[in-house]
Design an enzyme around this catalytic site. Structure first.
Site, PDB file in Angstrom:
ATOM      1  CB  SER A 226      21.690  -5.015 -65.767  1.00  0.00           C
ATOM      2  OG  SER A 226      21.387  -3.625 -66.159  1.00  0.00           O
TER       3      SER A 226
ATOM      4  CG  HIS B 211      24.541  -1.551 -62.768  1.00  0.00           C
ATOM      5  ND1 HIS B 211      22.708  -1.914 -62.141  1.00  0.00           N
ATOM      6  CD2 HIS B 211      24.146  -1.927 -63.438  1.00  0.00           C
ATOM      7  CE1 HIS B 211      22.393  -2.833 -62.414  1.00  0.00           C
ATOM      8  NE2 HIS B 211      23.707  -2.403 -64.610  1.00  0.00           N
TER       9      HIS B 211
END
Length: 648
Positions: free
Chosen positions: A509, A621
């Site tokens: 991320s 994610h």
């Protein structure tokens, strides 16, 4: 005595996650989650923690959440799925089968017993338009186009969303009569019950696309009374036992999503509001990142009595326990190198779930009078006793401009001080999260594979001052990048047995962005693995589920400021990349969409740079924390193998 075994990637199937402690007349309960290798899934069970044993109460292969005890000790309430929709269930503590209480078409996301105990208030969804994205289609139904007329139309982990809004209902436990209390074109968030009413927040706005704030109300009967809050979100509300005061946890917007969460005390009679943590300069709550804790439900603040309360604070790499009173006085009562990730309170003691660098977490009892901490569970004892777990060293160093940076360093398993050992730098996401005193399986795997591991909290990380957290906004790849390199300089100068020419870097991320940035700005690293990353801020703002506002907030670049977005985009610097780069990305990632990895891969491959791209199907994610177990195993093995192949 048996020799302890080195940490293995597959150990995720041995580790149990102990979370969500609750205290009631029935006793203390907690959730225990395990990963099932054969079913390739996660299962959560409810346990009662007696003084001398751990008693399992549920056995179905399912995920449980939202455990609540009725005041009289008769019922346990929880949420679990039926036909792929979450519903409320009751379990009688005296024994017997569970009872399904709700039958909501769109499921239930939150539930609370009424203070009187005869009803359950709950939060569900209602759809304004049928036939939208997310409707279940039968096999013979032809595909139909999806019409989008709002900006918040998708979310990571969910996908395309119906236009649906959270409403609040109540149901009688005896008659099963359901009453809709609040609904409309706004999201009503149930926060607390109050007498026979409740406390809720709403995101009501004439401009829903750009509204990131909530208003707070008490509903008594049919009358709503607003409670003043700052612009931003309401994370938690707790009513005092006598019903006279509220504890309110808020996250303002002064620094957008970098703003510290704060604790406030509100007097319902006078309307006076006191900012309890105004002088603390640390965020309340748990903002620490780890990879083994599942089904975490953290109460940030809880009343002990009508005058005293406890709350959690993220502080310098730890999550600690503080006490406060109605006079506004606060003090730490349980500090240490630990991660308190769950809390509930009784009149004499608190139940806490606590992890640290060498323990994935257990349940503890904290006694107020003596200040002593007693371990109640030994869910992970067998694993920790049989596994060689490395406890990292705390480090503190000064960055390029004198800013103090905090982090941790782990030597590799079996290191010798006269050797030359490789090292991996691991960068956290967020950026407004933090590494800390918690068990991190990935770090242990890297150390077991023969690598020293460095993980630090560069500017932008939580658990430090507000100015430190805010310092990264508008400066991605600036001071934060220099903080990380300063950490490498510090640790390689301290320990000469680290091979300074044999260092790798990885992160996910924001950590993936930083990995991309690093390989485009220095050839210092021998190999790199970027995960769920950002490579191009210009396209990110239009494809991410949060991109259109996150880019404004974090890069501080508005829509037409192409130059600034391009300046902070790692893909701009691909010509300088010489480091072998492995790109790992989930195909269903809507937070940092896979096109970010695709662009970077093609740009590097076009220039004949050393790169490989791995796509993970059926993953979003959060692959590294909550993804399919087989994919989590594959991901971590690929990381280790990439470093093994490209480092000495």
């Amino acid at each position: 005595m048996a020799v302890a075994e080195k940490t293995q990637v597959e150990d995720i199937f041995k580790i149990r996650s102990v979370t969500a402690p609750k205290i009631g007349a029935f006793g203390i309960t907690a959730l225990v989650t395990r990963l099932d290798e054969e079913k390739n899934d996660y299962f959560t069970h409810l346990y009662k923690m007696d003084e001398d044993r751990e008693r399992q109460l549920t056995y179905n292969e399912e995920r449980l959440s939202n455990i609540r005890h009725s005041a009289d000790g008769r019922w346990l309430l929880f949420i679990t799925k039926v036909d792929d929709k979450n519903q409320v269930f009751l379990l009688e503590t005296s024994g017997g089968e569970r009872m399904q209480l709700t039958h909501e078409k769109e499921g239930v996301s939150h539930a609370e017993f009424s203070k009187g105990g005869g009803r359950v208030f709950y939060q569900s969804l209602h759809s304004l338009k049928e036939g939208e994205a997310g409707d279940t289609a039968d096999e013979d139904k032809k595909p139909e186009p999806v019409v989008i007329d709002r900006m918040k139309y998708k979310a990571d982990g969910i996908g395309l969303m119906k236009e649906k809004y959270a409403n609040i209902k109540s149901i009688s436990i005896d008659s099963k009569t359901v009453e809709t209390l609040l609904e409309g074109e706004e999201n009503h968030t149930l926060l607390e019950t109050f007498d026979d009413g409740f406390i809720y927040a709403t995101d009501r706005s004439e401009d829903r696309d750009f509204n990131f704030s909530e208003r707070l109300f008490i509903r008594r009967g049919r009358e709503d009374t607003e409670i003043p809050t700052q612009k931003g979100g309401v994370l938690q509300v707790e009513v005092s036992p006598d019903g006279r005061r509220l504890l309110i946890v808020e996250m303002g917007r002064e620094y957008e999503n970098a703003t510290h969460a704060t604790l406030h005390l509100y007097n319902l009679k006078s309307g006076d509001k006191l900012h309890v943590t105004a002088g603390l300069d640390r965020p309340v709550g748990d903002h620490l990142v780890a990879d083994t804790q599942q089904s975490v439900e953290t109460d940030i603040a809880k009343w002990i009595s009508n005058e005293r309360f406890l709350f959690l604070v993220s502080d310098h790499g730890s999550v600690n326990l503080y006490e406060g009173n109605i006079e506004g006085e606060i003090k730490p009562v349980l500090e240490g190198r630990h991660h308190i990730h769950g809390m509930d309170v009784g009149p004499d003691f608190a139940a806490l779930t606590i992890a640290d660098h060498t323990s994935p977490g257990e349940l503890y009892r904290y006694d107020y009078a003596t200040g002593t901490l007693e371990q109640l569970s030994r869910i992970n004892a067998d694993y920790t006793e049989k596994t060689l777990i490395i406890e990292p060293e705390d480090i503190v160093y000064n960055s390029f401009d004198g800013t103090e940076v905090h982090g941790w360093f782990m030597p590799p398993v079996g290191f010798t001080p006269d050797g030359a050992h490789p090292m991996i730098v691991n960068i956290h996401g967020g950026p407004h999260a933090f590494y800390g005193h918690s068990y991190f399986h990935e770090m242990q795997v890297l150390a077991a594979a023969g690598y020293a591991v460095l993980f630090v909290n560069p500017r932008g990380s939580h658990s430090y001052s507000q100015s430190f957290v805010d310092a990264v906004r508008g400066d991605y790849g600036g001071g934060d990048y220099k903080d990380i390199l300063a950490g490498v300089d510090f640790i390689t100068s301290r320990y000469k047995w680290i091979d300074a020419d044999n260092i790798g870097v990885t992160g996910g991320s924001y950590g993936g962005f930083m990995t991309n940035w690093i390989v485009g700005h220095t050839n210092r690293f021998k190999a790199a693995v970027t995960q769920r990353s950002i490579s191009n801020w210009i396209s990110f703002r239009g494809v991410s589920d949060i991109g259109y506002y996150f880019t404004d907030w974090q890069i501080r670049a508005e829509f037409n400021d192409i130059d600034k977005m391009w300046h902070h985009s790692p893909i701009r610097y691909v010509d300088a990349v010489e480091t072998p780069l492995l790109i790992l990305h989930s195909e269903q990632d809507l937070r940092c969409p896979i096109e970010q990895g695709e662009q970077l891969y093609i740009a590097l491959k076009y220039r004949k740079k050393p790169v490989q791209f791995v796509r993970f199907p059926e993953a979003d994610h959060n692959l590294s924390r909550t993804g399919k177990p087989n994919l989590r195993i594959d991901r971590l093995k690929r990381i280790v193998n990439w470093f093994n192949e490209h480092m000495d």
